[in-house]
Design a protein around this motif. Structure first.
Motif, PDB file in Angstrom:
ATOM      1  N   ASN A  63       0.672  -1.182  -0.103  1.00  0.00           N
ATOM      2  CA  ASN A  63      -0.079   0.074   0.077  1.00  0.00           C
ATOM      3  C   ASN A  63       0.867   1.373   0.206  1.00  0.00           C
ATOM      4  OD1 ASN A  63      -2.414  -1.420   0.092  1.00  0.00           O
ATOM      5  ND2 ASN A  63      -2.561  -1.213   2.261  1.00  0.00           N
ATOM      6  N   VAL A  64       0.584   2.371  -0.959  1.00  0.00           N
ATOM      7  CA  VAL A  64       1.260   3.441  -0.952  1.00  0.00           C
ATOM      8  C   VAL A  64       0.550   4.467  -0.554  1.00  0.00           C
ATOM      9  CG1 VAL A  64       2.485   5.014  -2.579  1.00  0.00           C
ATOM     10  CG2 VAL A  64       2.425   2.503  -3.143  1.00  0.00           C
ATOM     11  N   TYR A  65       1.390   5.266   0.514  1.00  0.00           N
ATOM     12  CA  TYR A  65       0.503   6.526   0.935  1.00  0.00           C
ATOM     13  C   TYR A  65       1.412   7.805   0.718  1.00  0.00           C
ATOM     14  CZ  TYR A  65      -2.243   3.053   3.689  1.00  0.00           C
ATOM     15  OH  TYR A  65      -2.935   2.120   4.176  1.00  0.00           O
ATOM     16  N   MET A  66       0.654   8.899   0.790  1.00  0.00           N
ATOM     17  CA  MET A  66       1.509  10.165   0.812  1.00  0.00           C
ATOM     18  C   MET A  66       1.317  10.883   1.833  1.00  0.00           C
ATOM     19  SD  MET A  66       2.957   9.653  -2.287  1.00  0.00           S
ATOM     20  CE  MET A  66       3.891  11.420  -1.970  1.00  0.00           C
ATOM     21  N   LEU A  67       2.312  11.408   2.451  1.00  0.00           N
ATOM     22  CA  LEU A  67       2.250  12.261   3.541  1.00  0.00           C
ATOM     23  C   LEU A  67       3.169  13.739   3.329  1.00  0.00           C
ATOM     24  CD1 LEU A  67       3.023  10.334   6.952  1.00  0.00           C
ATOM     25  CD2 LEU A  67       0.915  11.936   6.620  1.00  0.00           C
ATOM     26  N   ARG A  68       2.369  15.029   3.541  1.00  0.00           N
ATOM     27  CA  ARG A  68       2.715  16.172   3.163  1.00  0.00           C
ATOM     28  C   ARG A  68       2.677  17.358   4.442  1.00  0.00           C
ATOM     29  NH1 ARG A  68       0.042  14.505  -1.301  1.00  0.00           N
ATOM     30  NH2 ARG A  68       1.087  14.137  -3.091  1.00  0.00           N
ATOM     31  N   PRO A  69       3.492  18.140   4.565  1.00  0.00           N
ATOM     32  CA  PRO A  69       3.174  19.072   5.729  1.00  0.00           C
ATOM     33  C   PRO A  69       2.269  20.012   5.241  1.00  0.00           C
ATOM     34  CG  PRO A  69       5.404  19.688   4.768  1.00  0.00           C
ATOM     35  CD  PRO A  69       4.834  18.436   4.100  1.00  0.00           C
ATOM     36  N   PRO A  70       1.467  21.041   6.042  1.00  0.00           N
ATOM     37  CA  PRO A  70       1.853  20.817   7.734  1.00  0.00           C
ATOM     38  C   PRO A  70       0.892  20.046   8.444  1.00  0.00           C
ATOM     39  CG  PRO A  70       0.429  22.746   6.982  1.00  0.00           C
ATOM     40  CD  PRO A  70       0.799  21.972   5.639  1.00  0.00           C
ATOM     41  N   TYR A  71      -0.097  19.581   7.895  1.00  0.00           N
ATOM     42  CA  TYR A  71      -1.134  18.524   8.499  1.00  0.00           C
ATOM     43  C   TYR A  71      -0.971  17.290   8.569  1.00  0.00           C
ATOM     44  CZ  TYR A  71      -3.338  23.192   7.652  1.00  0.00           C
ATOM     45  OH  TYR A  71      -3.885  24.357   7.655  1.00  0.00           O
ATOM     46  N   TRP A  72      -0.003  16.767   7.636  1.00  0.00           N
ATOM     47  CA  TRP A  72       0.511  15.521   7.672  1.00  0.00           C
ATOM     48  C   TRP A  72      -0.858  14.450   7.565  1.00  0.00           C
ATOM     49  CZ3 TRP A  72       5.413  15.340   6.513  1.00  0.00           C
ATOM     50  CH2 TRP A  72       6.182  16.283   6.953  1.00  0.00           C
ATOM     51  N   ASN A  73      -1.691  14.648   6.766  1.00  0.00           N
ATOM     52  CA  ASN A  73      -2.889  13.904   6.570  1.00  0.00           C
ATOM     53  C   ASN A  73      -2.771  12.738   5.558  1.00  0.00           C
ATOM     54  OD1 ASN A  73      -4.431  15.181   8.514  1.00  0.00           O
ATOM     55  ND2 ASN A  73      -5.001  16.648   6.888  1.00  0.00           N
ATOM     56  N   LEU A  74      -2.704  11.541   5.942  1.00  0.00           N
ATOM     57  CA  LEU A  74      -2.586  10.284   5.159  1.00  0.00           C
ATOM     58  C   LEU A  74      -3.217  10.178   3.961  1.00  0.00           C
ATOM     59  CD1 LEU A  74      -1.805   7.410   7.618  1.00  0.00           C
ATOM     60  CD2 LEU A  74      -0.295   8.235   5.785  1.00  0.00           C
ATOM     61  N   GLU A  75      -2.817   9.930   2.785  1.00  0.00           N
ATOM     62  CA  GLU A  75      -3.466   9.830   1.518  1.00  0.00           C
ATOM     63  C   GLU A  75      -3.217   8.511   0.884  1.00  0.00           C
ATOM     64  OE1 GLU A  75      -3.938  11.887  -2.920  1.00  0.00           O
ATOM     65  OE2 GLU A  75      -2.863  12.742  -1.449  1.00  0.00           O
ATOM     66  N   LEU A  76      -4.196   7.538   0.684  1.00  0.00           N
ATOM     67  CA  LEU A  76      -3.801   6.307   0.129  1.00  0.00           C
ATOM     68  C   LEU A  76      -3.856   6.499  -1.425  1.00  0.00           C
ATOM     69  CD1 LEU A  76      -3.385   3.252   0.148  1.00  0.00           C
ATOM     70  CD2 LEU A  76      -5.798   3.015   0.137  1.00  0.00           C
ATOM     71  N   VAL A  77      -2.671   6.555  -2.035  1.00  0.00           N
ATOM     72  CA  VAL A  77      -2.691   6.640  -3.602  1.00  0.00           C
ATOM     73  C   VAL A  77      -2.872   5.517  -4.338  1.00  0.00           C
ATOM     74  CG1 VAL A  77      -0.909   7.270  -5.212  1.00  0.00           C
ATOM     75  CG2 VAL A  77      -0.786   8.210  -3.070  1.00  0.00           C
ATOM     76  N   LYS A  78      -2.210   4.236  -3.916  1.00  0.00           N
ATOM     77  CA  LYS A  78      -2.667   3.030  -4.721  1.00  0.00           C
ATOM     78  C   LYS A  78      -1.995   1.802  -3.992  1.00  0.00           C
ATOM     79  CE  LYS A  78       1.827   3.834  -7.115  1.00  0.00           C
ATOM     80  NZ  LYS A  78       2.417   3.879  -8.448  1.00  0.00           N
ATOM     81  N   THR A  79      -2.272   0.703  -4.503  1.00  0.00           N
ATOM     82  CA  THR A  79      -1.916  -0.542  -4.060  1.00  0.00           C
ATOM     83  C   THR A  79      -0.928  -1.029  -5.114  1.00  0.00           C
ATOM     84  OG1 THR A  79      -3.578  -0.918  -2.495  1.00  0.00           O
ATOM     85  CG2 THR A  79      -1.966  -2.858  -3.127  1.00  0.00           C
ATOM     86  N   GLN A  80       0.465  -1.641  -5.044  1.00  0.00           N
ATOM     87  CA  GLN A  80       1.214  -2.256  -5.927  1.00  0.00           C
ATOM     88  C   GLN A  80       1.705  -3.487  -5.666  1.00  0.00           C
ATOM     89  OE1 GLN A  80       3.497   1.090  -6.440  1.00  0.00           O
ATOM     90  NE2 GLN A  80       5.286   0.242  -4.980  1.00  0.00           N
ATOM     91  N   ASN A  81       2.333  -4.379  -6.551  1.00  0.00           N
ATOM     92  CA  ASN A  81       2.802  -5.609  -6.136  1.00  0.00           C
ATOM     93  C   ASN A  81       4.303  -5.596  -6.255  1.00  0.00           C
ATOM     94  OD1 ASN A  81       3.411  -5.229  -8.877  1.00  0.00           O
ATOM     95  ND2 ASN A  81       2.276  -7.036  -9.777  1.00  0.00           N
TER      96      ASN A  81
END
Length: 314
Positions: A118-136
């Protein structure tokens, strides 16, 4: 070529820096104490590989992050199940009102199984997780491809194998033809296994397969880092599958043989067990690492002696 440097002193928690010759990119395995790790090296780290989040492998994440914030770069973090929540919690524990949203970007790759990342993105300043995709697959860039095994340490502990890209050598002296674009076309056909590819040289068209004898495949160097794991057959079968015939492996050898009961209780390995599995994997070179902090230098020598006896004995 891939090179590894242990950045932790004796009785410090483990951290290993991996470098690629002639590349500015570095990779970091685990975030324990690391007195020998410089700020410049940290700022060159493009990917962090966490085996598991016991404190001795994860305590220095904040120190690493401290020297990356503001770079504006994307840094990949790979780790076991729930690594995304643990990174999020660490980052949200601080106040970020003075940090620009483009200060850094973390791409977190959570290892669920060998086929599910599972691939997530995290960015400042709030650091809210975003699920981008699932890969193999876990990780691949222009320098290395990283494979892994999920080992049992009474929690998932990820062992990583860094494989340098294969290269192809052209034997000019054997060809009898002038250099030209056809060489790169031939190499591409060779790498793709396209035997029927038509290659034109000096007005004549050849099948690629008829020219493959001018090329030699040079397998990429394979370097592994195997951290905490129980000394048991289930783990060994996984290690054999991923790390067989690697060039160099750094492997956890936490306990002396005389303390192997502690190893069993705490789901760790011990000296001769780690040496034997490396012998069974037919690796070219193996180095024992990550010793209990209770041990002195003489204890470490005892571990290394037992390890190499098991690794090298006929």
């Amino acid at each position: 070529m891939i090179q590894a440097e242990i950045k932790s002193l004796l009785r410090e928690d483990i951290s290993i820096l991996i470098k690629i010759t002639n590349s500015a990119k570095h990779y970091l395995c685990d975030c324990g104490e690391a007195s020998l790790l410089t700020v410049k090296e940290i700022q060159s780290v493009s990917a962090v590989f966490i085996s598991h989040t016991h404190i001795d492998h994860f305590s220095n994440f904040d120190g690493i992050f401290r020297h990356q914030i503001g770079s504006g770069e994307k840094v990949v973090i790979c780790g076991p199940k729930n690594i995304h929540h643990q990174i999020e919690a660490r980052l949200k524990s601080y106040t970020w009102n003075l940090i620009d949203e483009k200060a850094i970007e973390y791409e977190i790759r959570e290892i669920i199984s060998p086929e599910e990342i599972n691939v997530y993105m995290l960015r400042p300043p709030y650091w809210n997780l975003e699920l981008v995709k699932t890969q193999n697959f876990l990780f691949e860039d222009d320098q290395v491809k990283v494979d892994f095994a999920i080992l049992d340490h009474k929690t998932a502990s990820i062992a990583y194998l860094f494989k340098e890209k294969d290269s192809v050598t052209f034997h000019e002296e054997a060809s009898g033809f002038r250099k030209g674009r056809w060489i790169s076309e031939l190499k591409t056909a060779f790498e793709k296994g396209d035997s029927d590819k038509e290659i034109e040289m000096e007005g004549t068209v050849y099948k690629a397969a008829d020219l493959f004898h001018l090329l030699t495949l040079n397998p990429g160097y394979k370097l592994g880092v195997i951290m905490d794991h129980a000394a048991k057959e289930e783990n060994y079968e996984k290690i054999k599958t991923v790390f067989n015939k690697a060039d160099l492996i750094y492997i956890e050898s936490f306990y002396k043989d005389s303390d192997q009961e502690f190893a069993k209780i705490n789901y760790h390995s011990f000296a001769s067990a780690s040496g034997k599995i490396m012998k069974d994997c037919q690796v070219k070179e193996a180095i024992p690492i990550h010793f209990s902090r209770r041990y002195t230098e003489s204890d470490v020598i005892e571990i290394e002696t037992a390890f190499y006896k098991a690794f090298r004995e006929n």
